[in-house]
Scaffold this active site. Structure first.
Site, short mmCIF file in Angstrom:
data_model
loop_
_atom_site.label_atom_id
_atom_site.label_comp_id
_atom_site.label_asym_id
_atom_site.label_seq_id
_atom_site.Cartn_x
_atom_site.Cartn_y
_atom_site.Cartn_z
CG ASN A 217 35.96 41.45 46.67
OD1 ASN A 217 35.15 41.59 47.54
ND2 ASN A 217 37.30 41.55 47.00
CG HIS B 157 37.70 34.20 26.00
ND1 HIS B 157 37.40 35.25 27.07
CD2 HIS B 157 39.10 34.87 25.62
CE1 HIS B 157 38.46 36.18 27.04
NE2 HIS B 157 39.29 36.01 26.43
NE ARG C 65 45.79 17.92 45.55
CZ ARG C 65 45.47 17.55 46.74
NH1 ARG C 65 44.47 17.03 47.26
NH2 ARG C 65 46.49 18.05 47.80
#
Length: 212
Positions: A53, A80, A149
Site C-alpha cells: 500500500n 528504531h 502472540r
C-alpha cells in the site's frame, strides 16, 4: 488513466520525481507502489510479486528486507527506538536502539499493524490488523494482539477458507479467476456479492388486530 496520472507515475517509477505528488494525487495501487519501492525505496532487499500500500510506513528501509510475495496493508515497520534521543542527554549516555526487520516469503501484514525493530517474520505468516509485533513470528503462524502472540496457523486457516469458499454463490467465478484480481470479472463478482449480502428482508408479519 488520465494523462496527468500517467505522467506522474512514469516520472515517479523511472526517475523518482514528483513522488509525493504522485502518491497524493494518484493514490497508486499496491502493484505500482511496490515497483517504486523496489526501485527507489532504499530497502536492503525486496523479492518479486509484492503488494505494498502507498501509505505504508517504513522508517529504516536500509535495515528492512521483504521476501517474495509479501503483502503490506497500511501498516508501520519501525526499525528504531527514537526514545534514545531523549534518554541520551537526560542520562548522559550514548545509546543506540536500531534493528533489522526481516519479512519472509508470502507474509501478510494487516491494517495498522506495527512491526518493531529486531523482528523476523517467518514465511507464510499473517499479522492481524492492529497487532504490535515485538518478537519473532514463527513460519506458518497467525499473530494478533498487543503485544502480538500466536493465535492460529495458516495451514488451518487455508483449509477453513477452502470449505467456506466452496459454499459461496460466486465460487465458480473464484475458481476461474487468475491471480487476485480480474477487472473483467469484477462487476459480476460484485453483483453476486451484493445480492447475497443484502437479500431483501422478509416482510413483517401482519399484526393481529383482533381483541378479546
Amino acid at each position: 488513466m488520465p494523462l496527468l496520472h500517467r505522467f506522474l507515475e512514469t516520472q515517479a517509477l523511472r526517475n523518482d520525481r514528483f513522488t509525493g505528488l504522485w502518491r497524493k494525487r494518484c493514490r497508486p495501487d499496491s502493484v505500482a507502489y511496490a515497483a517504486w519501492l523496489r526501485a527507489h525505496g532504499g530497502l536492503h532487499a525486496m523479492g518479486p510479486d509484492c503488494l505494498i500500500n502507498f501509505d505504508v510506513t517504513i522508517t529504516d528501509p536500509a535495515y528492512t528486507r521483504l521476501g517474495r510475495g509479501v503483502c503490506l496493508a497500511t501498516c508501520s515497520l519501525i526499525g528504531h527506538d527514537a526514545s534514545v534521543a531523549v534518554l541520551n542527554p537526560a542520562y548522559g549516555v550514548k545509546l543506540d536502539a536500531v534493528g533489522k526487520i526481516d519479512v519472509g516469503d508470502h507474509v501478510f501484514i494487516g491494517h495498522q499493524a506495527i512491526v518493531l525493530a529486531g523482528v523476523t517474520i517467518g514465511e507464510r505468516s499473517i499479522v492481524a490488523a492492529g497487532a504490535v509485533v515485538s518478537k519473532d513470528v514463527p513460519a506458518g503462524s497467525i499473530v494478533g494482539g498487543v503485544p502480538a502472540r500466536v493465535i492460529g496457523q495458516t495451514d488451518e486457516l487455508v483449509e477453513k477458507l477452502k470449505a467456506k469458499t466452496a459454499e459461496l454463490p460466486w465460487a465458480d467465478l473464484i475458481a476461474k479467476r487468475e491471480g487476485g484480481f480480474d477487472p473483467a470479472m469484477e462487476p459480476e463478482l460484485v453483483r453476486r456479492r451484493v445480492a447475497h449480502f443484502f437479500a431483501p428482508r422478509a416482510a413483517p408479519a401482519a399484526r393481529d388486530e383482533r381483541r378479546d
